[in-house]
Design a protein around this motif. Structure first.
Motif, PDB file in Angstrom:
ATOM      1  N   ASP A  23      22.681 -15.679  35.503  1.00 28.64           N
ATOM      2  CA  ASP A  23      21.863 -16.806  35.954  1.00 28.64           C
ATOM      3  C   ASP A  23      22.533 -18.071  35.446  1.00 28.64           C
ATOM      4  O   ASP A  23      23.626 -18.032  34.887  1.00 28.64           O
ATOM      5  CB  ASP A  23      20.407 -16.688  35.492  1.00 28.64           C
ATOM      6  CG  ASP A  23      20.259 -16.550  33.987  1.00 28.64           C
ATOM      7  OD1 ASP A  23      20.981 -17.248  33.248  1.00 28.64           O
ATOM      8  OD2 ASP A  23      19.407 -15.747  33.541  1.00 28.64           O
ATOM      9  N   LEU A  82      12.038 -18.539  40.112  1.00 28.70           N
ATOM     10  CA  LEU A  82      11.336 -18.049  38.928  1.00 28.70           C
ATOM     11  C   LEU A  82       9.851 -18.364  38.995  1.00 28.70           C
ATOM     12  O   LEU A  82       9.003 -17.513  38.701  1.00 28.70           O
ATOM     13  CB  LEU A  82      11.955 -18.654  37.664  1.00 28.70           C
ATOM     14  CG  LEU A  82      11.336 -18.219  36.326  1.00 28.70           C
ATOM     15  CD1 LEU A  82      11.435 -16.710  36.160  1.00 28.70           C
ATOM     16  CD2 LEU A  82      12.035 -18.930  35.165  1.00 28.70           C
ATOM     17  N   LEU A 114      14.858 -11.158  39.619  1.00 25.39           N
ATOM     18  CA  LEU A 114      15.319 -12.002  38.517  1.00 25.39           C
ATOM     19  C   LEU A 114      16.446 -11.319  37.747  1.00 25.39           C
ATOM     20  O   LEU A 114      16.645 -10.114  37.850  1.00 25.39           O
ATOM     21  CB  LEU A 114      14.165 -12.289  37.555  1.00 25.39           C
ATOM     22  CG  LEU A 114      12.914 -12.952  38.130  1.00 25.39           C
ATOM     23  CD1 LEU A 114      11.867 -13.077  37.037  1.00 25.39           C
ATOM     24  CD2 LEU A 114      13.240 -14.314  38.712  1.00 25.39           C
ATOM     25  N   GLN A 118      16.027 -13.695  32.628  1.00 24.90           N
ATOM     26  CA  GLN A 118      14.817 -14.348  33.127  1.00 24.90           C
ATOM     27  C   GLN A 118      13.598 -13.455  32.929  1.00 24.90           C
ATOM     28  O   GLN A 118      12.505 -13.936  32.628  1.00 24.90           O
ATOM     29  CB  GLN A 118      14.991 -14.692  34.609  1.00 24.90           C
ATOM     30  CG  GLN A 118      16.005 -15.796  34.871  1.00 24.90           C
ATOM     31  CD  GLN A 118      16.293 -15.967  36.353  1.00 24.90           C
ATOM     32  OE1 GLN A 118      16.400 -14.994  37.100  1.00 24.90           O
ATOM     33  NE2 GLN A 118      16.435 -17.207  36.778  1.00 24.90           N
ATOM     34  N   ASP A 121      12.479 -13.761  29.358  1.00 19.98           N
ATOM     35  CA  ASP A 121      11.757 -15.025  29.143  1.00 19.98           C
ATOM     36  C   ASP A 121      10.352 -14.955  29.712  1.00 19.98           C
ATOM     37  O   ASP A 121       9.383 -15.416  29.100  1.00 19.98           O
ATOM     38  CB  ASP A 121      12.513 -16.192  29.786  1.00 19.98           C
ATOM     39  CG  ASP A 121      13.797 -16.527  29.047  1.00 19.98           C
ATOM     40  OD1 ASP A 121      13.922 -16.122  27.869  1.00 19.98           O
ATOM     41  OD2 ASP A 121      14.668 -17.165  29.650  1.00 19.98           O
TER      42      ASP A 121
END
Length: 332
Positions: A23, A82, A114, A118, A121
């Motif tokens: 990413d 996201l 994702l 990600q 997170d």
């Protein structure tokens, strides 16, 4: 790579690796990609990786080159951003008709859009409370069968569970069998409902999908919805849902409310931005709309106390007065 059958999958594996491990904050070098391919028993030279990336870009993948935080490439635009993934996950987790097991499966599938970074997170930001999740694992198949029946305009036979109070600490399940003409599926108040017509009556009924124990599509033609509703050419699910309160059915009719100014936002949330509103005095406004008069509507009005008053029709005014008197009697 000659003789290695897996090498034929190399380009596909490259996009899979970039999708999973890269990413904006985690670009991958050609060497990084080669290392991941090696785990799949695919040998690759760095130069060939650049060729694969050119092909993937030509096909339409948004693979971005960068020099920060290190030199490499990463997946740019994905099928879902996201924030969109977050919204989808929140919706799935809050839907009571989706079981805990299916919730986990769906969240995993959504998260596949994702990178692993990600996902990490996101997992720290999302709280899941599954205590009120439904336990009926057949809901998916029920929805699929009902969708097919609606499209093919066929009746369905339904075994429906209702709960009743008996001696003991828990309600008892009671099974009812209906043959109905299905018209629409509506998601309301975290439940999925089937809007249909019971062949014994000339009106619409609502059945909760998670309360359907057994379902079978028949070969019998469904009764046309124009015979039991105001819709003629097609059943407008959005319009129908907007006139209901707590999924209670009823006859839509013009209604006027006198509302305190501080109820404007909940009124617009419920009736939409295009509802007719007019100033009444400095502290109130008048709202006019068409809604189905029902017990659900009365209960919704009562929750506002003295901040919302029915101006018309008279039968609704009487119903609200009666409900208020019942509540007062209980507490008197």
């Amino acid at each position: 790579m000659a003789g290695n059958e897996k090498s034929k999958l190399k380009t596909l594996k490259v996009i899979e690796i970039l999708n999973k491990y890269s990413d904006e904050n985690h670009p991958m070098s050609a060497a990084d990609i080669c290392a991941e391919l090696a785990k799949e028993d695919i040998h690759a030279e760095r130069k060939s990786i650049y060729s694969d990336i050119d092909v993937l870009r030509l096909y339409g993948y948004d693979i971005i080159s960068t020099s920060t935080p290190k030199k490499g490439v990463y997946m740019g635009e994905r099928d879902f951003e996201l924030v969109e993934v977050r919204l989808l996950i929140d919706a799935v987790q809050s839907a009571k008709f989706i079981t805990e097991k299916k919730t986990e499966v769906l969240v995993d599938k959504i998260e596949n859009n994702l990178s692993k970074w990600q996902i990490e997170d996101l997992s720290g930001q999302v709280y899941v409370d599954n205590r009120n999740k439904n336990e009926n694992e057949t809901v998916y198949y029920t929805i699929d069968t009902l969708s097919t029946a609606i499209r093919s305009e066929k009746k369905v036979s339904i075994h429906y569970i209702k709960r009743r109070i008996e001696a003991g600490e828990r309600p008892k399940n009671e099974e009812h069998i209906y043959t109905v003409s299905p018209y629409a599926l509506i998601w309301s108040d975290d439940h999925y409902y089937l809007v249909c017509n019971n062949e014994k009556y000339d009106n619409l009924m609502h059945l909760r999908i998670d309360k359907i124990k057994h379902l079978e599509k028949t070969s019998l033609p469904a009764r046309h919805f124009s015979e039991v509703s105001d819709y003629k050419n097609y059943f407008d699910s959005a319009d129908y849902a907007s006139k209901l309160f707590n999924m209670y059915s009823g006859e839509p009719k013009p209604v006027e409310f006198i509302c305190k100014n501080d109820t404007l936002e909940p009124m617009l949330d419920r009736f939409g931005e295009n509802v007719k509103i007019q100033k009444y005095d400095d502290e109130h406004f008048v709202l006019r709309t068409n809604v189905a008069s029902s017990e659900g509507l009365v209960a919704w009005i009562v929750q506002f106390g003295g901040r919302v008053k029915v101006k018309s029709p008279n039968d609704l005014i009487y119903s609200v007065k009666q409900k208020a008197a019942e509540i007062l009697e209980i507490y008197d």
